[in-house]
Design an enzyme around this catalytic site. Structure first.
Site, PDB file in Angstrom:
ATOM      1  N   ALA A   1       0.857  -1.177   0.000  1.00 17.45           N
ATOM      2  CA  ALA A   1       0.000   0.000   0.000  1.00 17.45           C
ATOM      3  C   ALA A   1       0.898   1.233   0.000  1.00 17.45           C
ATOM      4  O   ALA A   1       2.045   1.170   0.458  1.00 17.45           O
ATOM      5  CB  ALA A   1      -0.882  -0.021   1.234  1.00 17.45           C
TER       6      ALA A   1
ATOM      7  N   GLY B   1       0.529  -4.982   0.860  1.00 15.69           N
ATOM      8  CA  GLY B   1      -0.622  -5.027  -0.037  1.00 15.69           C
ATOM      9  C   GLY B   1      -0.303  -5.696  -1.372  1.00 15.69           C
ATOM     10  O   GLY B   1      -1.200  -6.229  -2.032  1.00 15.69           O
TER      11      GLY B   1
ATOM     12  N   GLU C   1      -0.700  -9.246  -0.743  1.00 15.54           N
ATOM     13  CA  GLU C   1      -2.138  -9.480  -0.534  1.00 15.54           C
ATOM     14  C   GLU C   1      -2.899  -9.437  -1.861  1.00 15.54           C
ATOM     15  O   GLU C   1      -3.816 -10.234  -2.086  1.00 15.54           O
ATOM     16  CB  GLU C   1      -2.677  -8.438   0.449  1.00 15.54           C
ATOM     17  CG  GLU C   1      -2.104  -8.652   1.846  1.00 15.54           C
ATOM     18  CD  GLU C   1      -2.386  -7.497   2.788  1.00 15.54           C
ATOM     19  OE1 GLU C   1      -1.972  -6.351   2.474  1.00 15.54           O
ATOM     20  OE2 GLU C   1      -3.016  -7.710   3.830  1.00 15.54           O
TER      21      GLU C   1
ATOM     22  N   GLU D   1       4.257  -5.089   7.263  1.00 10.22           N
ATOM     23  CA  GLU D   1       3.500  -4.008   7.927  1.00 10.22           C
ATOM     24  C   GLU D   1       3.944  -3.787   9.360  1.00 10.22           C
ATOM     25  O   GLU D   1       3.916  -2.672   9.872  1.00 10.22           O
ATOM     26  CB  GLU D   1       1.989  -4.328   7.904  1.00 10.22           C
ATOM     27  CG  GLU D   1       1.336  -4.267   6.530  1.00 10.22           C
ATOM     28  CD  GLU D   1       1.422  -5.561   5.743  1.00 10.22           C
ATOM     29  OE1 GLU D   1       2.193  -6.467   6.128  1.00 10.22           O
ATOM     30  OE2 GLU D   1       0.728  -5.667   4.725  1.00 10.22           O
TER      31      GLU D   1
HETATM   32  N1  CAA Z   1       4.606   3.220  -0.557  1.00 10.33           N
HETATM   33  C1  CAA Z   1       5.009   4.390  -1.098  1.00 10.33           C
HETATM   34  N2  CAA Z   1       6.159   4.527  -1.790  1.00 10.33           N
HETATM   35  C2  CAA Z   1       6.918   3.435  -1.927  1.00 10.33           C
HETATM   36  C3  CAA Z   1       6.580   2.198  -1.386  1.00 10.33           C
HETATM   37  C4  CAA Z   1       5.338   2.108  -0.672  1.00 10.33           C
HETATM   38  N3  CAA Z   1       4.893   0.964  -0.161  1.00 10.33           N
HETATM   39  N4  CAA Z   1       7.555   1.302  -1.670  1.00 10.33           N
HETATM   40  C5  CAA Z   1       8.484   1.964  -2.387  1.00 10.33           C
HETATM   41  N5  CAA Z   1       8.101   3.250  -2.538  1.00 10.33           N
HETATM   42  C6  CAA Z   1       8.821   4.317  -3.238  1.00 10.33           C
HETATM   43  C7  CAA Z   1      10.013   4.806  -2.396  1.00 10.33           C
HETATM   44  O1  CAA Z   1       9.582   5.741  -1.443  1.00 10.33           O
HETATM   45  C8  CAA Z   1      10.884   5.403  -3.481  1.00 10.33           C
HETATM   46  O2  CAA Z   1      10.359   6.660  -3.829  1.00 10.33           O
HETATM   47  P1  CAA Z   1      11.358   7.968  -3.848  1.00 10.33           P
HETATM   48  O3  CAA Z   1      12.334   7.639  -4.947  1.00 10.33           O
HETATM   49  O4  CAA Z   1      10.418   9.073  -4.187  1.00 10.33           O
HETATM   50  O5  CAA Z   1      11.980   8.029  -2.517  1.00 10.33           O
HETATM   51  C9  CAA Z   1      10.647   4.472  -4.674  1.00 10.33           C
HETATM   52  O6  CAA Z   1       9.418   3.809  -4.428  1.00 10.33           O
HETATM   53  C10 CAA Z   1      11.727   3.420  -4.828  1.00 10.33           C
HETATM   54  O7  CAA Z   1      11.844   2.728  -3.594  1.00 10.33           O
HETATM   55  P2  CAA Z   1      13.237   2.499  -2.823  1.00 10.33           P
HETATM   56  O8  CAA Z   1      14.182   3.631  -3.121  1.00 10.33           O
HETATM   57  O9  CAA Z   1      12.924   2.230  -1.391  1.00 10.33           O
HETATM   58  O10 CAA Z   1      13.744   1.181  -3.588  1.00 10.33           O
HETATM   59  P3  CAA Z   1      14.738   0.068  -3.020  1.00 10.33           P
HETATM   60  O11 CAA Z   1      15.042  -0.804  -4.182  1.00 10.33           O
HETATM   61  O12 CAA Z   1      15.842   0.672  -2.253  1.00 10.33           O
HETATM   62  O13 CAA Z   1      13.851  -0.764  -1.946  1.00 10.33           O
HETATM   63  C11 CAA Z   1      11.876  -1.924  -1.160  1.00 10.33           C
HETATM   64  C12 CAA Z   1      12.750  -1.525  -2.373  1.00 10.33           C
HETATM   65  C13 CAA Z   1      12.645  -2.881  -0.236  1.00 10.33           C
HETATM   66  C14 CAA Z   1      10.619  -2.615  -1.710  1.00 10.33           C
HETATM   67  C15 CAA Z   1      11.494  -0.648  -0.362  1.00 10.33           C
HETATM   68  O14 CAA Z   1      10.971   0.305  -1.281  1.00 10.33           O
HETATM   69  C16 CAA Z   1      10.457  -0.861   0.712  1.00 10.33           C
HETATM   70  O15 CAA Z   1      10.760  -1.381   1.767  1.00 10.33           O
HETATM   71  N6  CAA Z   1       9.180  -0.459   0.444  1.00 10.33           N
HETATM   72  C17 CAA Z   1       8.115  -0.542   1.411  1.00 10.33           C
HETATM   73  C18 CAA Z   1       7.625  -1.971   1.611  1.00 10.33           C
HETATM   74  C19 CAA Z   1       6.523  -2.019   2.633  1.00 10.33           C
HETATM   75  O16 CAA Z   1       6.704  -1.722   3.792  1.00 10.33           O
HETATM   76  N7  CAA Z   1       5.303  -2.431   2.184  1.00 10.33           N
HETATM   77  C20 CAA Z   1       4.157  -2.538   3.049  1.00 10.33           C
HETATM   78  C21 CAA Z   1       3.345  -1.296   2.960  1.00 10.33           C
HETATM   79  S1  CAA Z   1       2.050  -1.242   4.167  1.00 10.33           S
HETATM   80  C22 CAA Z   1       0.804  -2.170   3.514  1.00 10.33           C
HETATM   81  O17 CAA Z   1       0.897  -2.700   2.427  1.00 10.33           O
HETATM   82  C23 CAA Z   1      -0.431  -2.251   4.373  1.00 10.33           C
HETATM   83  C24 CAA Z   1      -1.398  -3.314   3.944  1.00 10.33           C
HETATM   84  O18 CAA Z   1      -1.454  -4.426   4.435  1.00 10.33           O
HETATM   85  C25 CAA Z   1      -2.361  -3.056   2.963  1.00 10.33           C
END
Ligand code: CAA
Length: 258
Positions: free
Chosen positions: A66, A109, A112, A132
């Protein structure tokens, strides 16, 4: 066909292809993307010329979860008031079979959404996780429930409590993924598989999907009875007559999807 901004929608014969398309955010699922995916699935599901759907992302990310930036300022009353994320349930009510073709990150998400599909074909680079907990929240689109049903309590607890990712080999061993394919072949294999499904009788595929899904909702005895009744009803379809006649006459069936 509706115009979309965060996804691409394509029709390839009897297969509908939805590609998540927010590459700069690793296909993070914001509200616009959610609306568009749900609308595209509903549009394809209502189309009798479509017999299977593939949902895919990019090579690097199916979806990284998400959209955290959009979600961060939400209050409890907003989340509760709008029943945040409930729209995703509409995907699981689609009757047309849906395959998730997953490469790279399928996190939160994203994992999911893949599990909302009927099965997952994954590339050798796929990674699955419910991180999460690291954000101070828990899964909100069914992860704690569908992951537990797919991989069992031990692995689901491990993933939901530590937020660790599963690589694709572990995901296949655990039963989350139906097949692993080389990343360069992922889309071709998913589309071929969807084309095979779409070439079968549409009523039979819908009934088969409904019967398998019933296994998650009911007891074995009730599920077996449900299956038998639905099996009986296949004898009311033109496609049952055609499928069995074609076997006896040693020819390929020409299903009318009726
Ligand atoms: N939401 C918003 N933006 C996101 C994102 C997310 N879930 N995941 C990645 N992005 C964005 C980053 O902020 C970044 O944007 P900027 O360049 O503007 O900073 C861009 O995508 C590229 O990401 P990274 O620079 O972080 O890329 P990376 O290769 O270094 O890392 C990753 C990749 C490990 C997937 C890392 O992006 C990450 O940990 N993302 C979040 C994963 C996460 O926590 N997901 C769960 C979300 S909560 C949820 O989903 C709730 C639910 O149950 C519904």
């Amino acid at each position: 066909m509706t115009d979309f901004e965060t996804i691409l929608l394509d029709r390839k014969g009897r297969v509908g292809l939805i590609t998540l398309n927010r590459p700069k955010a690793l296909n993070a699922l914001n509200s616009q993307l959610m609306r568009e995916v749900v609308a595209a699935v509903e549009e394809l599901d209502a189309d009798r010329e479509i017999g299977a759907i593939v949902i895919t992302g990019s090579e690097k990310a199916f979806a990284a979860g998400a959209d955290i930036k959009e979600m961060a300022p939400k209050t409890y009353s907003e989340a509760y008031g709008e029943d945040f994320f409930s729209d995703w349930d509409k995907i699981s009510s689609a009757r047309t079979p849906i395959i998730a073709a997953v490469s790279g990150y399928a996190l939160g998400g994203g994992c999911e959404l893949a599990m909302l599909c009927d099965f997952i074909i994954a590339s050798d680079t796929a990674k699955f996780g419910q991180p999460e907990i690291k954000l101070g929240v828990i899964p909100g689109i069914g992860g704690s429930q569908r992951l537990t049903r797919a991989v069992g309590k031990a692995k689901a607890m491990d993933m939901c409590l530590t937020g660790r990712n599963m690589d694709v080999e572990e995901a296949e061993r655990a039963g989350l993924v139906s097949r692993i394919v080389p990343v360069a072949e992922l889309l071709d294999v998913a589309l071929e598989t969807a084309t095979t499904i779409a070439s079968m009788s549409l009523p039979a595929t819908i009934m088969a999907k409904e019967a398998v899904n019933r296994a998650f909702e009911t007891t074995l005895a009730e599920g077996v009875k449900f299956e038998r009744r639905v099996f009986h009803s296949t004898f009311a379809t033109a496609d049952q007559k055609e499928g069995m006649a074609a076997f006896i006459e040693k020819r390929t069936p020409e299903f009318k999807h009726a």
